[in-house]
Design a protein around this motif. Structure first.
Motif, mmCIF file in Angstrom:
data_model
loop_
_atom_site.group_PDB
_atom_site.id
_atom_site.type_symbol
_atom_site.label_atom_id
_atom_site.label_comp_id
_atom_site.label_asym_id
_atom_site.label_seq_id
_atom_site.Cartn_x
_atom_site.Cartn_y
_atom_site.Cartn_z
ATOM 1 N N ASP A 163 -0.349 4.259 0.999
ATOM 2 C CA ASP A 163 0.577 3.623 1.927
ATOM 3 C C ASP A 163 1.947 4.273 1.819
ATOM 4 O O ASP A 163 2.190 5.129 0.955
ATOM 5 C CB ASP A 163 0.657 2.106 1.703
ATOM 6 N N PHE A 164 2.860 3.884 2.692
ATOM 7 C CA PHE A 164 4.174 4.508 2.763
ATOM 8 C C PHE A 164 4.923 4.369 1.438
ATOM 9 O O PHE A 164 5.546 5.311 0.956
ATOM 10 C CB PHE A 164 4.979 3.889 3.903
ATOM 11 N N ASP A 165 4.859 3.189 0.847
ATOM 12 C CA ASP A 165 5.580 2.959 -0.409
ATOM 13 C C ASP A 165 5.043 3.847 -1.528
ATOM 14 O O ASP A 165 5.821 4.354 -2.353
ATOM 15 C CB ASP A 165 5.478 1.489 -0.811
ATOM 16 N N ILE A 195 3.625 10.952 8.918
ATOM 17 C CA ILE A 195 3.988 9.803 8.098
ATOM 18 C C ILE A 195 4.320 10.246 6.673
ATOM 19 O O ILE A 195 5.289 9.777 6.064
ATOM 20 C CB ILE A 195 2.856 8.749 8.086
ATOM 21 N N ASN A 196 3.525 11.152 6.132
ATOM 22 C CA ASN A 196 3.818 11.682 4.805
ATOM 23 C C ASN A 196 5.176 12.364 4.786
ATOM 24 O O ASN A 196 5.969 12.198 3.849
ATOM 25 C CB ASN A 196 2.739 12.673 4.382
ATOM 26 N N ALA A 197 5.457 13.153 5.818
ATOM 27 C CA ALA A 197 6.737 13.859 5.882
ATOM 28 C C ALA A 197 7.900 12.877 5.948
ATOM 29 O O ALA A 197 8.938 13.069 5.294
ATOM 30 C CB ALA A 197 6.759 14.786 7.097
ATOM 31 N N LYS A 198 7.752 11.819 6.711
ATOM 32 C CA LYS A 198 8.830 10.845 6.839
ATOM 33 C C LYS A 198 9.032 10.083 5.530
ATOM 34 O O LYS A 198 10.161 9.748 5.158
ATOM 35 C CB LYS A 198 8.545 9.897 8.000
ATOM 36 N N ALA A 199 7.949 9.824 4.799
ATOM 37 C CA ALA A 199 8.079 9.197 3.492
ATOM 38 C C ALA A 199 8.828 10.120 2.529
ATOM 39 O O ALA A 199 9.668 9.668 1.730
ATOM 40 C CB ALA A 199 6.702 8.856 2.926
#
Length: 360
Positions: A163-165, A195-199
């Protein structure tokens, strides 16, 4: 002056040198780490070293572990690329997150891998730096082996194994250790999932606030085939709109394709991005034996055309490339003007799988 103040002063000096270099010439990144490490033909015992001789699972293939067990191999690789003329070398930390290291039960030493990987690259870069040709270190951050927006189960599209966290935490640990080790840049590369890049970007911002200064960011996405989309489905412009808020020093593309098939995406980033463009292709597509056929001379022809067409600010090599390739790239771009960063109109730019630009 305290040690911390001295480090800050040296970092500021290198940042200034980097910007001056980008504005005056095309910079050359290094080539593939995996290709060089595979050529060493290291066995399981070499990967383990004395420290991990009794590790509970096999570790051969965990190239980032070599920062700890065979630093001589990693230093030799860095120096080979620097001797070939690289302006920027990458740390050997592509898989140094707790997420990726879980495959080897080595989550607890991921931070140490990053710190030592940065230190080895820093030492090599400093050894080769001169007043006329400073050398820089980019902290390599891979995409991890899990995706925040893609299901690992074809029968359950909603399933996720991260997940993002969890991504944020792993990336923050990596960023902090790379900075402590002395990198000049952070290179978020081979991005497969936005999504990984934004995290990762979110993690960087948190660490920058924590340490009290920013480190320039390079972002490089992977376009896996001629569909012209990332693995998570975005076009290059859609991806750029998703990450441009991070204010990266460079944006671009790496891996997956040879220079011929990668060119349209390099040209697209050159057209849409109001920042520097970086690209580093594979030495062609893998052949039937899993090897790469593009020679230094054949790749040089393509990359020289990129430079002549005003597409590029930083270039290098990904899978299959060697110091011989990098030497050819340096020769190809020496004396050629870098791409001019365009001034784009101010307008609303949004992204889904494709880009949306509001008409003026």
């Amino acid at each position: 002056m305290t040690a911390a103040q001295s480090d800050r002063s040296a970092r500021e000096t290198r940042n200034k040198q980097l910007l001056e270099a980008l504005q005056s010439r095309i910079l050359v990144l290094d080539g593939a780490a995996g290709t060089m490490i595979q050529a060493e033909k290291l066995d399981e015992a070499a990967y383990r070293g004395e420290r991990f001789a009794d590790w509970d699972c096999d570790v051969q293939g965990n190239n980032d572990l070599l920062n700890l067990t065979r630093p001589d191999v990693i230093s030799r690789m860095h120096k080979a690329y620097l001797e070939a003329g690289s302006d920027i070398i990458e740390t050997n930390t592509f898989s140094s997150t707790t997420i990726a290291q879980a495959d080897y039960q080595m989550e607890e030493i991921a931070v140490e891998m990053n710190r030592e990987g940065a230190r080895l690259a820093r030492e090599a870069a400093d050894e080769f730096s001169t007043g006329d040709k400073p050398r820089f270190v980019a902290g390599a951050m891979g995409p991890t082996n899990r995706a925040g927006s893609l299901s690992p189960d074809v029968n359950n599209p909603g399933a996720r194994n991260i997940d993002f966290d969890g991504l944020h935490k792993a990336y923050a640990e990596e960023v902090r250790a790379l900075i402590e080790g002395g990198v000049d840049l952070l290179l978020l590369e081979t991005i497969t999932d936005t999504i990984n890049a934004k995290a990762a970007v979110f993690a960087m911002e948190d660490v920058f606030e924590e340490v009290g200064f920013r480190v320039p960011l390079m972002i490089s996405v992977m376009i896996p085939d001629q569909s012209g989309r990332t693995l998570s489905g975005q076009t290059p412009e859609g991806f750029w709109n998703s990450v441009r808020h991070a204010r990266p020093l460079t944006i671009g593309v790496n891996c997956s394709l040879g220079p011929d098939l990668m060119r349209p995406y390099v040209a697209e980033f050159a057209r849409i991005a109001d920042t520097f463009v970086c690209a580093y292709p594979n030495a062609g597509l893998p052949n039937a034996f899993g090897e790469y056929d593009e020679t230094p001379e054949s790749m040089r022809t393509h990359l020289e055309e990129w430079a002549d067409s005003g597409l590029i600010n930083v270039l290098g090599g990904c899978c299959g490339t060697t110091p011989a390739h990098i030497r050819a790239f340096v020769e190809a771009v020496t004396g050629k003007a870098p791409r001019e960063v365009p001034q784009l109109e101010t307008t609303m730019r949004l992204s889904g799988l494709e880009a949306f630009k509001m008409a003026g």
